[in-house]
Design a protein around this motif. Sequence first.
Motif, PDB file in Angstrom:
ATOM      1  N   VAL A 110       2.391 -16.485   0.239  1.00 54.92           N
ATOM      2  CA  VAL A 110       1.633 -17.565  -0.397  1.00 54.92           C
ATOM      3  C   VAL A 110       2.368 -18.034  -1.647  1.00 54.92           C
ATOM      4  N   TYR A 111       2.857 -17.107  -2.442  1.00 49.88           N
ATOM      5  CA  TYR A 111       3.606 -17.446  -3.654  1.00 49.88           C
ATOM      6  C   TYR A 111       4.863 -18.245  -3.312  1.00 49.88           C
ATOM      7  N   SER A 112       5.575 -17.818  -2.287  1.00 49.77           N
ATOM      8  CA  SER A 112       6.790 -18.508  -1.865  1.00 49.77           C
ATOM      9  C   SER A 112       6.476 -19.930  -1.402  1.00 49.77           C
ATOM     10  N   ILE A 113       5.400 -20.109  -0.667  1.00 51.35           N
ATOM     11  CA  ILE A 113       5.005 -21.449  -0.211  1.00 51.35           C
ATOM     12  C   ILE A 113       4.679 -22.334  -1.409  1.00 51.35           C
TER      13      ILE A 113
ATOM     14  N   ARG B  67       2.575   1.995   1.535  1.00 53.28           N
ATOM     15  CA  ARG B  67       2.701   1.131   2.717  1.00 53.28           C
ATOM     16  C   ARG B  67       1.620   0.052   2.711  1.00 53.28           C
ATOM     17  N   SER B  68       0.401   0.432   2.389  1.00 52.17           N
ATOM     18  CA  SER B  68      -0.701  -0.522   2.325  1.00 52.17           C
ATOM     19  C   SER B  68      -0.429  -1.588   1.275  1.00 52.17           C
ATOM     20  N   TYR B  69       0.034  -1.162   0.121  1.00 55.94           N
ATOM     21  CA  TYR B  69       0.362  -2.099  -0.952  1.00 55.94           C
ATOM     22  C   TYR B  69       1.449  -3.067  -0.510  1.00 55.94           C
ATOM     23  N   LEU B  70       2.492  -2.550   0.146  1.00 54.28           N
ATOM     24  CA  LEU B  70       3.575  -3.419   0.602  1.00 54.28           C
ATOM     25  C   LEU B  70       3.095  -4.429   1.640  1.00 54.28           C
ATOM     26  N   ILE B  71       2.177  -4.014   2.506  1.00 51.50           N
ATOM     27  CA  ILE B  71       1.624  -4.938   3.501  1.00 51.50           C
ATOM     28  C   ILE B  71       0.806  -6.020   2.802  1.00 51.50           C
ATOM     29  N   GLU B  72      -0.023  -5.605   1.845  1.00 46.46           N
ATOM     30  CA  GLU B  72      -0.857  -6.572   1.130  1.00 46.46           C
ATOM     31  C   GLU B  72      -0.013  -7.497   0.259  1.00 46.46           C
ATOM     32  N   ILE B  73       0.972  -6.962  -0.403  1.00 44.37           N
ATOM     33  CA  ILE B  73       1.795  -7.784  -1.294  1.00 44.37           C
ATOM     34  C   ILE B  73       2.668  -8.744  -0.498  1.00 44.37           C
ATOM     35  N   GLN B  74       2.977  -8.399   0.755  1.00 40.78           N
ATOM     36  CA  GLN B  74       3.775  -9.285   1.592  1.00 40.78           C
ATOM     37  C   GLN B  74       3.021 -10.585   1.844  1.00 40.78           C
TER      38      GLN B  74
END
Length: 178
Positions: A147-150, A135-142
Amino acid sequence: MSGSQYVDPEGFLYTAPVREQGNIYKPHNKSMAEELNEKTMHDVHTKEIDLVSRDPKRLNDDVVKIDFEDVIAEPDGTHSFDGIWKASFTTFTVTKYWFYRLLSAIFGIPLALIWGIYFAILSFLHIWAVVPCIRSYLIEIQCISRVYSICIHTFCDPLFEAIGKMFSTIRATVRKEI
């Protein structure tokens, strides 16, 4: 008595009693004791087990269901004496039956203890370590994915759109010459 109700995977209905007074397991007065019945006080750790069908989910149907005929077989034309065949059958069956009982009596409880500890540790790690880490990883990767999408939409989209417009004027035709 009021409380939420839920059904466990085996279909037992449970209620979570909410009381203003008294312990739900040792009620102070007779009326509270009468309110409690077996269905609301069903304990999942001491539930009744089926002593006849001990593999209700059919976990070991294809593995350990071995009879005499699955191990020893005499083809047509090669038969031992009938008495020897019957004695062999009886010896195999009784030995398998009692040896299994002896081994389960000696090793059943210690192995049940070991497997109980193992699955408790596995459950603990899954609940308290694995799922929170994921869950922590998914929150951080979100955050990183935004940023990547922008960046992609800011820099790559105009580039690809320009290249697309540049190549959109190219027309290809195929001619067959004889």
